[in-house]
Each structure stands twice: as structure tokens, then as C-alpha cells.
Motif scaffolding. Structure first.
Motif, short mmCIF file in Angstrom:
data_model
loop_
_atom_site.label_atom_id
_atom_site.label_comp_id
_atom_site.label_asym_id
_atom_site.label_seq_id
_atom_site.Cartn_x
_atom_site.Cartn_y
_atom_site.Cartn_z
N SER A 209 0.83 -1.21 0.00
CA SER A 209 0.00 0.00 0.00
C SER A 209 0.86 1.25 0.00
O SER A 209 1.80 1.38 0.80
N ARG A 210 0.52 2.18 -0.89
CA ARG A 210 1.23 3.44 -0.97
C ARG A 210 0.30 4.64 -0.76
O ARG A 210 0.78 5.75 -0.57
N LEU A 211 -1.00 4.42 -0.84
CA LEU A 211 -1.97 5.50 -0.68
C LEU A 211 -2.61 5.45 0.69
O LEU A 211 -2.60 6.42 1.43
N LEU A 212 -3.17 4.30 1.05
CA LEU A 212 -3.76 4.11 2.37
C LEU A 212 -2.80 3.22 3.16
O LEU A 212 -2.78 2.01 3.00
N VAL A 213 -1.98 3.85 3.98
CA VAL A 213 -0.89 3.12 4.63
C VAL A 213 -1.18 2.89 6.11
O VAL A 213 -1.91 3.64 6.75
N THR A 214 -0.60 1.81 6.60
CA THR A 214 -0.68 1.49 8.03
C THR A 214 0.49 2.15 8.75
O THR A 214 1.63 2.10 8.29
N VAL A 215 0.18 2.80 9.87
CA VAL A 215 1.20 3.38 10.73
C VAL A 215 1.01 2.82 12.12
O VAL A 215 0.07 2.08 12.36
N ALA A 216 1.91 3.15 13.02
CA ALA A 216 1.82 2.61 14.37
C ALA A 216 0.48 2.98 15.00
O ALA A 216 0.20 4.15 15.25
N GLY A 217 -0.36 1.99 15.21
CA GLY A 217 -1.63 2.19 15.91
C GLY A 217 -2.76 2.69 15.06
O GLY A 217 -3.86 2.95 15.58
N GLY A 218 -2.55 2.87 13.74
CA GLY A 218 -3.63 3.41 12.94
C GLY A 218 -3.33 3.44 11.45
O GLY A 218 -2.54 2.65 10.94
N TYR A 219 -3.95 4.43 10.78
CA TYR A 219 -3.83 4.55 9.33
C TYR A 219 -3.72 6.03 8.94
O TYR A 219 -4.08 6.91 9.70
N ARG A 220 -3.23 6.24 7.70
CA ARG A 220 -3.23 7.59 7.15
C ARG A 220 -3.24 7.51 5.63
O ARG A 220 -2.89 6.48 5.05
N LEU A 221 -3.69 8.60 5.00
CA LEU A 221 -3.61 8.73 3.55
C LEU A 221 -2.34 9.47 3.19
O LEU A 221 -2.00 10.48 3.79
N VAL A 222 -1.64 8.97 2.17
CA VAL A 222 -0.44 9.63 1.67
C VAL A 222 -0.78 10.29 0.35
O VAL A 222 -1.21 9.61 -0.59
N PRO A 223 -0.64 11.60 0.21
CA PRO A 223 -1.01 12.29 -1.03
C PRO A 223 -0.27 11.71 -2.23
O PRO A 223 0.87 11.36 -2.14
#
Length: 223
Positions: A209-223
Motif C-alpha cells: 500500500s502506498r496511498l492508504l498506509v498502516t502506521v503505528a496504531g492506525g492509518y493515514r492517507l499519503v497524497p
């Protein structure tokens, strides 16, 4: 606020205020700022193509700010135009041929950045830009530049909408509360299942995944 790669014209006769605001915008919003102290200077130095947005002081020494906004619009600036109002100045009605927004001085940077980010993320035809897609939350879909439409479920739509509104990573529990409602009793496995299905729709390689990525404890969108 996602404004990377965007440019903004800042026109204000107060040199100290203008330079300070330009530095803050460039540092916190990732914007390229074009400065001018007068209407004449702004028009003489107007880049081609025009900036993505403009902040214009209402009380410039050589032209009313509202008039300059109309000139900028006629010159091809299609993005948001904000009129900067002096303290106590009444807010003018939105001008379809000029400034559609206004900001009162003293300027609250966080509020201004939020409004700029929301306006600059809008794309033609409605919706907001998410990576290579146009995201239309009301229609529950993503659209590619070649017109292909990707249908989203209600929960997928709400996940994308919530993540888009936050530059920082969103913890799983916060995302659960935002999408399913506080105290709904839904566990993180349900969220992970929806994230998995959403990635299969929007990622060229769902396993990388490069757009909707997993981070420590959650998720984020990468522009």
C-alpha cells in the motif's frame, strides 16, 4: 492540510505582516508564496499560469482589494480568493467575479490553513483529490482521470472521508468511533477487514500500500 505543490499570491502593504505570514504559510502549509505589497506589484509579477489561490488585503494603497480580486479572476486565477479585512471592517458579500472568501485580521493561522487546505483540495467537478483519484463522498465513489468510476460502500466512503480530513495518522479506535459511532462495540478486526477491501479497490498492489498506509496504531492517507 494537503497543499503540496500549490502556489499562492499574497498581497499586503504591511511588509512585516506579509513577510511573517508568507514564511508561516510556506513552512506549515508546504506552499510556494508569491509576495507583493501593492496591486501594481502583484499584477506585474503575476506568474503564468496564475497561482492556485490568493490572499489580498482589502485596503491596498493603489487599488481596493475587492477590485484587485476581480482583476485577478479575469486574468485567469481560478482558485480561491480570500479578501483580508482590517479589524472591525464589515464582511462583504461573496463576489462571484472576485473574492469568494474573507478573513478578518488579526489572522488566526490555524483557521486560515484549514480553510485553504479545504479549498485547494477541491477539484473541478466537485469532490476532493485523493492521490490519483477524485473522491466524491456524496456519490460514494472515486473517479480516475480517464473517467473510470470506483463504487464505494457507505463505510468505505466514511473511512476515506475521515482520513482525508486529517494530515496526521488516525488511531484505529478514533477511526472506529468516527465511522461506526462511539460505543458501537465494533472491534478493530472489522475495521481491518474494511481497510483490506478498500485497498483492493484503490491500490495497484494491495499488498504494498502506498496511498492508504498502516502506521503505528492506525492509518493515514499519503497524497
Amino acid at each position: 492540510m494537503r497543499t503540496g505543490g500549490k502556489s499562492i499570491l499574497l498581497v499586503d502593504a504591511d511588509d512585516a505582516l506579509r513577510r511573517s505570514l508568507a514564511e508561516l504559510l510556506a513552512g506549515q502549509g508546504g506552499l510556494t508564496v508569491v509576495e507583493a505589497g501593492t496591486a501594481a506589484g502583484a499584477l506585474a509579477g503575476l506568474p503564468v499560469p496564475p497561482p492556485d489561490a490568493a490572499l489580498v488585503d482589502a485596503t491596498l494603497p493603489d487599488m481596493a482589494g475587492g477590485d484587485l480580486c476581480r482583476v485577478l479572476r479575469a486574468a485567469g486565477l481560478e482558485g480561491p480568493l480570500f479578501l483580508l479585512l482590517s479589524p472591525g471592517m464589515p464582511a462583504p458579500p461573496p463576489d462571484p467575479d472576485g473574492a469568494g472568501e474573507h478573513v478578518a485580521k488579526p489572522i488566526r493561522l490555524s483557521a486560515l490553513l484549514a480553510r485553504l487546505g479545504e479549498k485547494l483540495s477541491r477539484v473541478p467537478g466537485g469532490g476532493v483529490a485523493i492521490g490519483p483519484y477524485r473522491f466524491d463522498a456524496a456519490a460514494k465513489r472515486l473517479e480516475t482521470t480517464d473517467g473510470r468510476r470506483i463504487r464505494l460502500t457507505e463505510k468505505e466512503t466514511r473511512i476515506l472521508d475521515h482520513l482525508h480530513r486529517h494530515d496526521a495518522p488516525v488511531p484505529r479506535e478514533a477511526l472506529l468511533d468516527a465511522v461506526w459511532g462511539y460505543g458501537a462495540g465494533i472491534d478493530t478486526h472489522t475495521l481491518e477487514t474494511h481497510i483490506y477491501r478498500l485497498r483492493r479497490k484503490i491500490e495497484p498492489d494491495p499488498d504494498q500500500s502506498r496511498l492508504l498506509v498502516t502506521v503505528a496504531g492506525g492509518y493515514r492517507l499519503v497524497p
